[in-house]
Design a protein around this motif. Structure first.
Motif, PDB file in Angstrom:
ATOM      1  N   LYS A  25       0.855  -1.187   0.000  1.00 54.28           N
ATOM      2  CA  LYS A  25       0.000   0.000   0.000  1.00 54.28           C
ATOM      3  C   LYS A  25       0.888   1.233   0.000  1.00 54.28           C
ATOM      4  N   GLU A  26       0.533   2.214  -0.802  1.00 55.51           N
ATOM      5  CA  GLU A  26       1.265   3.485  -0.870  1.00 55.51           C
ATOM      6  C   GLU A  26       2.779   3.295  -1.011  1.00 55.51           C
ATOM      7  N   PRO A  27       3.237   2.669  -2.081  1.00 56.97           N
ATOM      8  CA  PRO A  27       4.673   2.434  -2.229  1.00 56.97           C
ATOM      9  C   PRO A  27       5.490   3.715  -2.356  1.00 56.97           C
ATOM     10  N   THR A  28       4.843   4.824  -2.676  1.00 60.02           N
ATOM     11  CA  THR A  28       5.585   6.084  -2.828  1.00 60.02           C
ATOM     12  C   THR A  28       5.662   6.882  -1.528  1.00 60.02           C
ATOM     13  N   ALA A  29       5.053   6.390  -0.458  1.00 64.86           N
ATOM     14  CA  ALA A  29       5.064   7.119   0.825  1.00 64.86           C
ATOM     15  C   ALA A  29       6.458   7.077   1.445  1.00 64.86           C
ATOM     16  N   MET A  30       6.943   8.256   1.836  1.00 68.00           N
ATOM     17  CA  MET A  30       8.252   8.389   2.453  1.00 68.00           C
ATOM     18  C   MET A  30       8.153   9.395   3.591  1.00 68.00           C
ATOM     19  N   THR A  31       9.027   9.280   4.570  1.00 72.66           N
ATOM     20  CA  THR A  31       9.070  10.254   5.655  1.00 72.66           C
ATOM     21  C   THR A  31      10.127  11.304   5.330  1.00 72.66           C
ATOM     22  N   LEU A  32       9.698  12.564   5.338  1.00 72.55           N
ATOM     23  CA  LEU A  32      10.594  13.691   5.099  1.00 72.55           C
ATOM     24  C   LEU A  32      10.818  14.410   6.419  1.00 72.55           C
ATOM     25  N   SER A  33      12.078  14.595   6.771  1.00 74.72           N
ATOM     26  CA  SER A  33      12.429  15.311   8.003  1.00 74.72           C
ATOM     27  C   SER A  33      13.190  16.574   7.641  1.00 74.72           C
ATOM     28  N   SER A  34      12.803  17.672   8.274  1.00 70.16           N
ATOM     29  CA  SER A  34      13.470  18.958   8.059  1.00 70.16           C
ATOM     30  C   SER A  34      13.612  19.648   9.407  1.00 70.16           C
ATOM     31  N   VAL A  35      14.282  20.790   9.385  1.00 68.31           N
ATOM     32  CA  VAL A  35      14.514  21.537  10.620  1.00 68.31           C
ATOM     33  C   VAL A  35      14.045  22.971  10.419  1.00 68.31           C
ATOM     34  N   ALA A  36      13.237  23.468  11.359  1.00 62.91           N
ATOM     35  CA  ALA A  36      12.746  24.840  11.305  1.00 62.91           C
ATOM     36  C   ALA A  36      13.872  25.813  11.634  1.00 62.91           C
ATOM     37  N   LYS A  37      13.613  27.074  11.393  1.00 63.75           N
ATOM     38  CA  LYS A  37      14.598  28.132  11.654  1.00 63.75           C
ATOM     39  C   LYS A  37      15.073  28.130  13.113  1.00 63.75           C
ATOM     40  N   GLU A  69       9.978  25.593   5.793  1.00 62.70           N
ATOM     41  CA  GLU A  69      11.193  25.075   6.421  1.00 62.70           C
ATOM     42  C   GLU A  69      12.238  24.731   5.376  1.00 62.70           C
ATOM     43  N   LEU A  70      11.811  24.126   4.268  1.00 60.54           N
ATOM     44  CA  LEU A  70      12.757  23.729   3.225  1.00 60.54           C
ATOM     45  C   LEU A  70      13.314  24.935   2.468  1.00 60.54           C
ATOM     46  N   TYR A  71      12.521  25.994   2.333  1.00 57.01           N
ATOM     47  CA  TYR A  71      13.040  27.225   1.713  1.00 57.01           C
ATOM     48  C   TYR A  71      14.102  27.850   2.617  1.00 57.01           C
ATOM     49  N   GLN A  72      13.893  27.811   3.923  1.00 56.76           N
ATOM     50  CA  GLN A  72      14.845  28.382   4.875  1.00 56.76           C
ATOM     51  C   GLN A  72      16.104  27.533   4.992  1.00 56.76           C
ATOM     52  N   ASN A  73      15.934  26.218   4.961  1.00 55.62           N
ATOM     53  CA  ASN A  73      17.051  25.285   5.093  1.00 55.62           C
ATOM     54  C   ASN A  73      16.774  24.105   4.157  1.00 55.62           C
ATOM     55  N   PRO A  74      17.388  24.085   2.977  1.00 51.68           N
ATOM     56  CA  PRO A  74      17.077  23.051   1.991  1.00 51.68           C
ATOM     57  C   PRO A  74      17.614  21.657   2.325  1.00 51.68           C
ATOM     58  N   ARG A  75      18.337  21.523   3.420  1.00 50.52           N
ATOM     59  CA  ARG A  75      18.819  20.192   3.813  1.00 50.52           C
ATOM     60  C   ARG A  75      17.695  19.432   4.494  1.00 50.52           C
ATOM     61  N   ALA A  76      17.510  18.197   4.085  1.00 47.74           N
ATOM     62  CA  ALA A  76      16.437  17.369   4.636  1.00 47.74           C
ATOM     63  C   ALA A  76      16.854  15.910   4.548  1.00 47.74           C
ATOM     64  N   ALA A  77      16.082  15.061   5.207  1.00 43.15           N
ATOM     65  CA  ALA A  77      16.332  13.618   5.160  1.00 43.15           C
ATOM     66  C   ALA A  77      15.056  12.916   4.716  1.00 43.15           C
ATOM     67  N   LEU A  78      15.203  11.929   3.850  1.00 40.32           N
ATOM     68  CA  LEU A  78      14.086  11.087   3.421  1.00 40.32           C
ATOM     69  C   LEU A  78      14.322   9.682   3.931  1.00 40.32           C
ATOM     70  N   SER A  79      13.266   9.055   4.370  1.00 46.38           N
ATOM     71  CA  SER A  79      13.348   7.676   4.834  1.00 46.38           C
ATOM     72  C   SER A  79      12.227   6.895   4.167  1.00 46.38           C
ATOM     73  N   HIS A  80      12.585   5.796   3.519  1.00 46.14           N
ATOM     74  CA  HIS A  80      11.603   4.967   2.821  1.00 46.14           C
ATOM     75  C   HIS A  80      11.612   3.575   3.425  1.00 46.14           C
ATOM     76  N   ARG A  81      10.440   3.089   3.763  1.00 44.80           N
ATOM     77  CA  ARG A  81      10.346   1.737   4.326  1.00 44.80           C
ATOM     78  C   ARG A  81      10.476   0.709   3.214  1.00 44.80           C
TER      79      ARG A  81
END
Length: 87
Positions: A25-37, A69-81
């Motif tokens: 189910k939902e094979p394209t679902a991923m967790t995106l983590s970012s950091v606020a200012k 958040e991504l405009y302020q800090n474009p670094r992020a992490a993706l996690s896919h099960r």
């Protein structure tokens, strides 16, 4: 572009294509983590649209907190099960 990065994207695409071909189910679902200012991390689920040597493309609302958040800090992490519930 570094060779290890290109190899990692190729490995991801191979695994991702296997997941899409399965009954996950939902094979394209991923967790995106970012950091606020203010340094506060946050995570949410996004849907992957594309993965290539240029990076990952996912669906989001450009007016959302996540986008800000991504405009302020474009670094992020993706996690896919790799294993997920099947339908």
């Amino acid at each position: 572009m570094q060779r290890t990065y290109v190899e990692a994207i190729r490995r991801f695409k191979k695994i991702f294509n296997q997941i899409k071909a399965s009954k996950v189910k939902e094979p394209t679902a991923m967790t995106l983590s970012s950091v606020a200012k203010n340094g506060q991390p946050s995570s949410r689920v996004v849907l992957l649209k594309e993965a290539s040597e240029d990076g990952f493309v996912f669906y989001t609302n450009h007016q959302s907190r996540k986008a800000a958040e991504l405009y302020q800090n474009p670094r992020a992490a993706l996690s896919h099960r790799r294993s997920a519930r099947r339908s």
